[in-house]
Design a protein around this motif. Structure first.
Motif: not given
Length: 219
Positions: A95-100, A104-109, A111-113
């Motif tokens: 899920g964290r990799r999916a958000l990144v 297209e933002d390295e910080k998007a993931g 805190g995503y838990a």
């Protein structure tokens, strides 16, 4: 991404992004094997009964928290009373990799838990009506993964089930993320396209949809 030609990432609505071919063939096969294991229990795959008495055409199994309309519980009191399987760490990492990748933002993931996973299996006749994912107390994005047969995914607005909406073709391996302004948009699956999946995924027929969510419930 898998496939000979990479299709472009598309922002369907503000905060809603479709990334074709995001899961590799190997990742899809691994998830199919895992879904078969999760479907055996402790709470087995089942068709959910709606409050009005109807029964959903998709078959579902939950991880972390048991979903039923319109609440989450730790135990599946509408099935067998058992506590659902724990939410796997590997799905949280996915899920964290999916958000990144989606944003297209390295910080998007960061805190995503996600702590809840809902796995839906669609046969050729299954459908999903337009609905909102509102049982969660968190507005963190929903991550959706598709494996198997393609489907028409209808992504709408936050005000109601009708237009405006946009139909998106989701194929095996596709990622769809919706957060931000689109987190509570209505969405559904009006059609599955039987026979469009690749048996190499390990899924001979039908469609698997895995959604990852942050409930905000704690505990």
């Amino acid at each position: 991404m898998s496939g000979l030609f990479e299709l472009p990432r598309t922002e369907v609505a503000p905060g809603a992004v479709h990334v074709p071919g995001w899961l590799s063939a190997a990742e899809q096969r691994e998830l199919v094997v895992a879904c078969r294991e999760w479907a055996r229990g402790p709470v087995p795959l089942r068709q959910t009964r709606l409050p009005g008495g109807g029964v959903m055409s998709v078959r579902s199994v939950s991880l972390g928290w048991h979903w039923q309309p319109y609440r989450y519980t730790r135990t599946a009191d509408d099935v067998n009373g058992a506590r659902v399987a724990a939410f796997p760490d590997r799905l949280g990492e996915l899920g964290r990799r999916a958000l990144v990748d989606a944003y297209e933002d390295e910080k998007a993931g960061e805190g995503y838990a996600p702590d809840a996973g809902l796995i839906n299996f669609y046969d050729g006749d299954a459908r999903m009506g337009m609905h909102q994912d509102r049982e969660e107390r968190s507005s963190a994005p929903v991550v959706s993964l598709s494996i198997g047969d393609s489907c028409v995914f209808r992504f709408g607005n936050t005000e109601g089930r009708g237009r405006p909406y946009r139909d998106v073709e989701l194929a095996s391996g596709d990622l769809f993320v919706f957060g931000g302004e689109s987190r509570f948009a209505f969405h559904g699956v009006p059609k599955v396209r039987p026979g469009t999946g690749d048996p190499a995924t390990g899924l001979a027929a039908g469609r698997l949809n895995i959604t990852l969510r942050v409930t905000g419930l704690g505990g």
